[in-house]
Design a protein around this motif. Structure first.
Motif, PDB file in Angstrom:
ATOM      1  N   THR A   1     -30.919 -75.424 -67.280  1.00 53.97           N
ATOM      2  CA  THR A   1     -29.772 -75.595 -68.005  1.00 53.97           C
ATOM      3  C   THR A   1     -30.000 -74.985 -69.503  1.00 53.97           C
ATOM      4  O   THR A   1     -29.040 -74.270 -70.064  1.00 53.97           O
ATOM      5  CB  THR A   1     -29.683 -77.381 -68.201  1.00 53.97           C
ATOM      6  N   ALA A   2     -31.077 -75.092 -70.085  1.00 52.60           N
ATOM      7  CA  ALA A   2     -31.404 -74.660 -71.524  1.00 52.60           C
ATOM      8  C   ALA A   2     -31.351 -73.117 -71.312  1.00 52.60           C
ATOM      9  O   ALA A   2     -30.751 -72.435 -72.330  1.00 52.60           O
ATOM     10  CB  ALA A   2     -32.729 -75.284 -71.845  1.00 52.60           C
TER      11      ALA A   2
ATOM     12  N   GLU B   1     -27.140 -73.091 -70.506  1.00 53.86           N
ATOM     13  CA  GLU B   1     -26.832 -73.020 -72.110  1.00 53.86           C
ATOM     14  C   GLU B   1     -26.433 -71.628 -72.667  1.00 53.86           C
ATOM     15  O   GLU B   1     -25.610 -71.475 -73.277  1.00 53.86           O
ATOM     16  CB  GLU B   1     -28.005 -73.594 -72.812  1.00 53.86           C
ATOM     17  N   SER B   2     -27.525 -70.801 -72.503  1.00 51.86           N
ATOM     18  CA  SER B   2     -27.513 -69.459 -73.081  1.00 51.86           C
ATOM     19  C   SER B   2     -26.479 -68.362 -72.604  1.00 51.86           C
ATOM     20  O   SER B   2     -25.761 -67.678 -73.357  1.00 51.86           O
ATOM     21  CB  SER B   2     -28.604 -68.699 -72.954  1.00 51.86           C
TER      22      SER B   2
END
Lengths: 642, 101
Positions: free
Chosen positions: A583-584, A588-589
């Motif tokens: 997710t990060a 996310e990105s």
């Protein structure tokens, strides 16, 4: 006098309110004494209320003390108030009593700690939360206390937060408990949805209108909460890690009181379990499985406190076995006696840890009984109690549980009986390794060989373990007395001797499992229990009295607690971590940032393009105007023409 | 004898076109200003023509409003033009393109 019940949780709350801002100023040991005295006052009030309730006729022994409307939205009415009945008062009395003793012990145990006042601030907040949990007259207020004890447990496990393992153990406890808490919350929602109330008495009165599937769902959701709080399969690994906290905390929260909250909840909702026998079977089987897994894991631990931690897991399993078998009195009886002997064992362990200069490895101990007579004798009492050797308290309470398990199905009894023998064995192993046999701590300390002066100073501290100060030995002696005599509250010999059963009957009497064994069968059960206990004791003595090194008996499978923790780490924690990093890094990105940046660059490029329109030249604006007029005119003409 | 209204309207259209084209093609601010006046007056002529042709006094009233607006516009416009010429002698409209995006 019953109206004084509000004082029971109020005293510890006052303690917290005083110690939180002024604790540092009051200092060591005054802060500890204030905390101890307030909890002791709470215990005195509990006893007075207990007596007052005892004087009322049994049928009317359920008094609701409403305080105020807490939450009032549409149909939802949540009051703040106390439910004073035999069950809640039994809990409250041993919670306040054991807490007072452990507070006293902590004054001695924590006396060199810089955070001394903070420790007692948390302890008082914990006692308040626990009492709210126990005495609340509705699910929501109980949940408040439930969360309160959870957060205090976190604070106290991570009390030495500069140690990495303590900090992470605190987090672990919190996270495991959150899983259970989610179940508890959903259970409360379902209760409200089906009965339109969250107040215990009202809910139980309306259960007749609720379908069985809903009841099973309610029972299992609330049981999930109990599984988290009381460290049952599969949510038990946090309890072993929680031993990173100070030993009095392990004794109070992770043995005697908080972890029994789940059992209390199951006993509290006994009318639900009575109507949902399927859920009760699940509870009994989870309980007995946990008892077995906990006991086997305890057989292979080297940390003096981890043995006790897995033993607690195992004993809590017994309590759930009892609650799931419909034997609520047996569950409470075992909870009561367990609070005595397990607090005693933990406090004894704390005293040993002090004497061994913070070393907790039982392989480095041995032969301490002669040097620490009070600790040694009280620990022996605790061991024999938990082992179920007659006439110590554990014999009576565990016998009760097993007998009731047999009444449900002999398979439950068989696993429970094997576990009982294991209990006697692993506690015997700990006793012999710590208090008997060779003194292994002289050789086991490499620091002693640093140099003559180092070795000497170390010798002065390490080689003369002694009994602790009176703050610590008085609780040991009192708890040892209770561990010996605790069985007296519910002796099975004569109907007039089962005090606890008669006392609790207004609460659980209607739903209590009805079983009748002949006198001969009862004697047979007692004999088998005693034989199993003595077998465990004898095996432990034979194996561990002389030797301290038997790797064959400590397989890695057991010392890692059946790999449950590792498996959960692999399965849940690693997967969660992978998901989080996915997710990060990706979601996310790419997705989130992509959307944000996309909108921004869209606006920017559109702007870049559109700014050319504003050239600043009057003629181009004029051209625009003219062109507009021409277009409008053309449109009008075409419309008029058609 | 009376001239047919279409002549007036044709004249007005012609004047308006001259004004519009002048505004678009010339750079001299003063000339552009005069072109605007030309267009306003072309519009005025149209109003008056229709007022007579349709026997409606409203058209003539509108002319007065236009005249008033034109007078006000002259005041402001000439002020701006004087200001521009003060900054730079012989400036054209293209020199005043500071307000661009």
């Amino acid at each position: 006098m019953i109206h004084a019940a509000f004082l029971i949780p109020l005293f510890p709350l006052v303690g917290f309110a005083v110690l939180a801002p002024f604790g540092r100023k009051l200092g060591n040991p005054l802060a500890g004494w204030i905390a101890t005295l307030l909890v002791a006052a709470s215990f005195v009030v509990t006893v007075l209320v207990f007596v007052a309730l005892f004087r009322i006729a049994p049928a009317h022994r359920s008094v609701t003390e409403p305080w105020f409307d807490w939450i009032s939205v549409d149909r939802l009415r949540v009051g703040a108030g106390l439910l004073v009945d035999p069950l809640s008062l039994t809990m409250a009395s041993f919670v306040t009593g054991v807490s007072a003793l452990i507070h006293l012990y902590s004054i001695g145990y924590m006396r060199h700690d810089e955070q001394f006042p903070k420790f007692f601030t948390y302890l008082n907040l914990f006692v308040f939360s626990m009492l709210m949990l126990v005495l609340a007259d509705n699910f929501v207020l109980s949940f408040l206390g439930w969360e309160g004890v959870g957060v205090c447990s976190y604070f106290l496990i991570a009390f030495w937060f500069d140690r990495a393992e303590a900090a992470s153990a605190g987090k672990k406890a919190m996270i495991f408990n959150r899983i259970g808490d989610a179940g508890f919350l959903l259970g409360i929602f379902l209760v409200f949805e089906r009965t339109g109330s969250v107040q215990y008495t009202t809910v139980f009165a309306r259960l007749g209108h609720v379908g069985t599937p809903s009841l099973v769902a309610i029972a299992l959701l609330l049981f999930l909460g109990a599984v988290g709080k009381s460290a049952q399969i599969p949510l038990f690994p946090w309890l072993a890690d929680a031993m990173a906290g100070p030993t009095p905390v392990s004794a109070l929260i992770h043995a005697a009181t908080m972890v029994t909250a789940g059992v209390y909840l199951m006993c509290r909702i006994n009318p639900v379990l009575h109507l949902a026998p399927d859920a009760a079977h699940v509870i009994a089987w989870v309980g007995v499985a946990t008892a077995f897994v906990g006991a086997t894991s305890a057989c292979a631990q080297d940390d003096i406190k981890k043995v006790l931690a897995y033993s607690t897991v195992s004993q809590l399993g017994y309590m759930f076995l009892a609650a799931g078998s419909g034997a609520y009195v047996a569950a409470i009886f075992l909870m009561l006696t367990h609070a005595f002997y397990k607090a005693l064992l933990f406090l004894g362990a704390g005293s040993v840890i002090h004497a061994m200069d913070e070393d907790q490895d039982i392989k480095n101990m041995g032969g301490l009984a002669k040097l620490m007579p009070i600790t040694g004798v009280t620990f022996l009492v605790g061991w024999l109690s938990i082992a179920g050797v007659p006439p110590f308290s554990g014999f009576w309470s565990k016998g009760d549980v097993l007998q009731n398990a047999w009444a449900v199905t002999p398979a439950l009894w068989a696993i429970g009986a094997v576990t009982a023998a294991l209990t006697a064995y692993y506690m015997g192993r700990e006793y012999f390794l710590v208090f008997q046999g060779q003194r292994r701590w002289v050789e086991a300390r490499p620091e002693a060989s640093h140099g003559p002066e180092h070795g000497e100073s170390y010798t002065a501290r390490g080689l003369h373990p002694h009994d602790p100060t009176w703050h610590m030995s008085v609780p040991l002696v009192v708890l040892a007395a209770l561990a010996v005599l605790g069985g007296l509250v519910n002796l099975p010999f004569h109907p007039s001797l089962v005090f606890l059963e008669r006392w609790l009957s207004p609460v659980v009497g209607a739903t209590l499992l009805q079983h009748h064994f002949s006198a001969g069968a009862e004697w047979l059960f007692a004999l088998v229990d005693a034989a199993l206990a003595i077998l465990g004791v004898a095996v432990a003595a034979a194996l561990w009295r002389k030797s301290s090194d038997r790797p064959a008996l400590e397989p890695r499978f057991l010392s890692m607690a059946w790999w449950v923790d590792a498996a959960e780490d692999r399965l849940v924690a690693r997967t969660g971590e992978a998901l989080a990093s996915f997710t990060a890094t990706v979601v996310e990105s790419r997705v989130v940032d992509g959307a944000v940046n996309g909108v921004a660059s869209l606006v920017r490029t559109t702007g870049e393009r559109l700014r050319r329109v504003q050239s600043g030249y009057v003629r181009s604006y004029a051209l625009g105007l003219t062109a507009g007029v021409v277009v409008l005119l053309a449109y009008l003409l075409v419309r008029v023409g058609s | 004898m009376s001239v047919h209204a279409s002549w007036y309207l044709t004249l007005a259209a012609l004047l308006f076109t001259i004004g519009a084209v002048g505004l678009l093609v010339r750079r001299n601010v003063l000339v552009m200003f005069m072109c605007i006046e030309l267009m306003l007056n072309a519009a005025n002529l149209t109003f008056v023509t229709f007022a007579r042709a349709l026997n409606d006094i409203g058209g003539q009233v509108a002319v007065f409003f236009v005249l008033v607006v034109a007078a006000a516009e002259v005041v402001v416009g000439l002020g701006i033009i004087v200001a521009i010429f003060r900054r730079k002698v012989g400036a054209t409209a293209d020199d005043a393109h500071l307000l661009k995006g």
